[in-house]
Design a protein around this motif. Structure first.
Motif, PDB file in Angstrom:
ATOM      1  N   HIS A  96      13.838  -1.613 -91.467  1.00  0.00           N
ATOM      2  CA  HIS A  96      13.987  -2.198 -92.807  1.00  0.00           C
ATOM      3  C   HIS A  96      15.236  -3.062 -92.843  1.00  0.00           C
ATOM      4  O   HIS A  96      16.244  -2.722 -92.219  1.00  0.00           O
ATOM      5  N   SER A  97      15.180  -4.141 -93.601  1.00  0.00           N
ATOM      6  CA  SER A  97      16.408  -4.867 -93.932  1.00  0.00           C
ATOM      7  C   SER A  97      17.226  -3.957 -94.827  1.00  0.00           C
ATOM      8  O   SER A  97      16.676  -3.075 -95.507  1.00  0.00           O
ATOM      9  N   MET A  98      18.526  -4.167 -94.855  1.00  0.00           N
ATOM     10  CA  MET A  98      19.368  -3.363 -95.739  1.00  0.00           C
ATOM     11  C   MET A  98      18.920  -3.618 -97.182  1.00  0.00           C
ATOM     12  O   MET A  98      18.908  -4.764 -97.636  1.00  0.00           O
ATOM     13  N   PRO A  99      18.516  -2.566 -97.900  1.00  0.00           N
ATOM     14  CA  PRO A  99      18.069  -2.771 -99.283  1.00  0.00           C
ATOM     15  C   PRO A  99      19.263  -3.081-100.190  1.00  0.00           C
ATOM     16  O   PRO A  99      20.296  -2.398-100.119  1.00  0.00           O
ATOM     17  N   LEU A 100      19.113  -4.105-100.999  1.00  0.00           N
ATOM     18  CA  LEU A 100      20.200  -4.531-101.881  1.00  0.00           C
ATOM     19  C   LEU A 100      19.764  -4.504-103.339  1.00  0.00           C
ATOM     20  O   LEU A 100      18.594  -4.707-103.651  1.00  0.00           O
ATOM     21  N   THR A 101      20.715  -4.258-104.204  1.00  0.00           N
ATOM     22  CA  THR A 101      20.475  -4.324-105.645  1.00  0.00           C
ATOM     23  C   THR A 101      20.505  -5.787-106.081  1.00  0.00           C
ATOM     24  O   THR A 101      20.865  -6.673-105.297  1.00  0.00           O
ATOM     25  N   ALA A 102      20.180  -6.036-107.331  1.00  0.00           N
ATOM     26  CA  ALA A 102      20.244  -7.394-107.868  1.00  0.00           C
ATOM     27  C   ALA A 102      21.673  -7.935-107.821  1.00  0.00           C
ATOM     28  O   ALA A 102      21.888  -9.139-107.728  1.00  0.00           O
ATOM     29  N   ALA A 103      22.655  -7.024-107.855  1.00  0.00           N
ATOM     30  CA  ALA A 103      24.066  -7.425-107.801  1.00  0.00           C
ATOM     31  C   ALA A 103      24.540  -7.701-106.378  1.00  0.00           C
ATOM     32  O   ALA A 103      25.687  -8.082-106.163  1.00  0.00           O
ATOM     33  N   GLY A 104      23.668  -7.473-105.384  1.00  0.00           N
ATOM     34  CA  GLY A 104      24.023  -7.758-104.003  1.00  0.00           C
ATOM     35  C   GLY A 104      24.763  -6.650-103.279  1.00  0.00           C
ATOM     36  O   GLY A 104      25.375  -6.881-102.243  1.00  0.00           O
ATOM     37  N   ASP A 163      21.573  -0.731-102.071  1.00  0.00           N
ATOM     38  CA  ASP A 163      20.814   0.098-103.008  1.00  0.00           C
ATOM     39  C   ASP A 163      20.699   1.499-102.407  1.00  0.00           C
ATOM     40  O   ASP A 163      19.811   1.794-101.605  1.00  0.00           O
ATOM     41  N   TRP A 164      21.610   2.384-102.805  1.00  0.00           N
ATOM     42  CA  TRP A 164      21.687   3.728-102.211  1.00  0.00           C
ATOM     43  C   TRP A 164      20.478   4.585-102.540  1.00  0.00           C
ATOM     44  O   TRP A 164      20.120   5.484-101.786  1.00  0.00           O
ATOM     45  N   TRP A 165      19.797   4.309-103.662  1.00  0.00           N
ATOM     46  CA  TRP A 165      18.579   5.058-103.999  1.00  0.00           C
ATOM     47  C   TRP A 165      17.491   4.780-102.967  1.00  0.00           C
ATOM     48  O   TRP A 165      16.781   5.694-102.537  1.00  0.00           O
ATOM     49  N   VAL A 166      17.353   3.525-102.595  1.00  0.00           N
ATOM     50  CA  VAL A 166      16.339   3.168-101.593  1.00  0.00           C
ATOM     51  C   VAL A 166      16.739   3.735-100.231  1.00  0.00           C
ATOM     52  O   VAL A 166      15.908   4.314 -99.521  1.00  0.00           O
ATOM     53  N   VAL A 167      18.013   3.580 -99.872  1.00  0.00           N
ATOM     54  CA  VAL A 167      18.480   4.133 -98.597  1.00  0.00           C
ATOM     55  C   VAL A 167      18.187   5.626 -98.540  1.00  0.00           C
ATOM     56  O   VAL A 167      17.654   6.133 -97.548  1.00  0.00           O
TER      57      VAL A 167
END
Length: 161
Positions: free
Chosen positions: A27-35, A38-42
């Motif tokens: 997976h690419s590192m999951p990011l929030t809209a704020a960049g 995203d620890w929830w996804v991780v």
């Protein structure tokens, strides 16, 4: 079952997971809209069978002199990976980039950052040809796969943390 996870912890990094002998998932590192990460996804990536023996290899992060305070703060925020592993009681190992690169990029050019990143994509494609489309041009995904494979070869079965 043995599970090995490799993490390239940068914002352009990636997370690779291999369940036993299965083809890894990357997976690419999951990011929030704020960049930010995203620890929830991780955290959802770590939802493996509780009976599995999990080992995590995380690339060490460091600040290069003259990199700036923003980089230092970003690196500090990315140290959530060991915290997540500790909270889930998952053994983890901090892996020096030079160590995994020496083993996994053997015979490939590594004289500068751009060449090293390109060599990571080549090496990951050779090891995991079925993932070439998934890796694409993402050195973060490629490096996560290589860190995972380095961990499989050198760390599996060792206590970490």
């Amino acid at each position: 079952m043995s599970v090995i996870v490799g993490i390239d912890p940068g914002l352009k990094g990636g997370i690779a997971i291999r369940n036993g002998c299965d083809v890894p998932v990357v997976h690419s590192m999951p990011l929030t809209a704020a960049g930010t990460i995203d620890w929830w996804v991780v955290d959802s990536y770590f939802g493996v069978d509780p009976e599995s023996q999990v080992t995590v290899a995380i690339e060490d992060l460091f600040v290069i002199p003259k990199q700036g305070i923003k980089s230092a703060l970003t690196i500090g925020k990315n140290y959530g990976f060991p915290v997540l592993c500790q909270a889930r009681r998952i053994p983890y190992h901090i892996v020096q980039a030079k160590r995994w690169q020496k083993m996994m990029l053997m015979g490939l050019p590594t004289h500068d950052k751009k060449t090293r990143k390109q060599s990571s994509i080549v090496a990951a494609g050779r090891l995991f040809p079925s993932l070439l489309d998934s890796i694409g041009k993402s050195d973060g995904k490629a490096e996560a796969l290589l860190i995972m494979e380095y961990g499989r070869r050198t760390l599996s079965g060792q206590a970490g943390g």
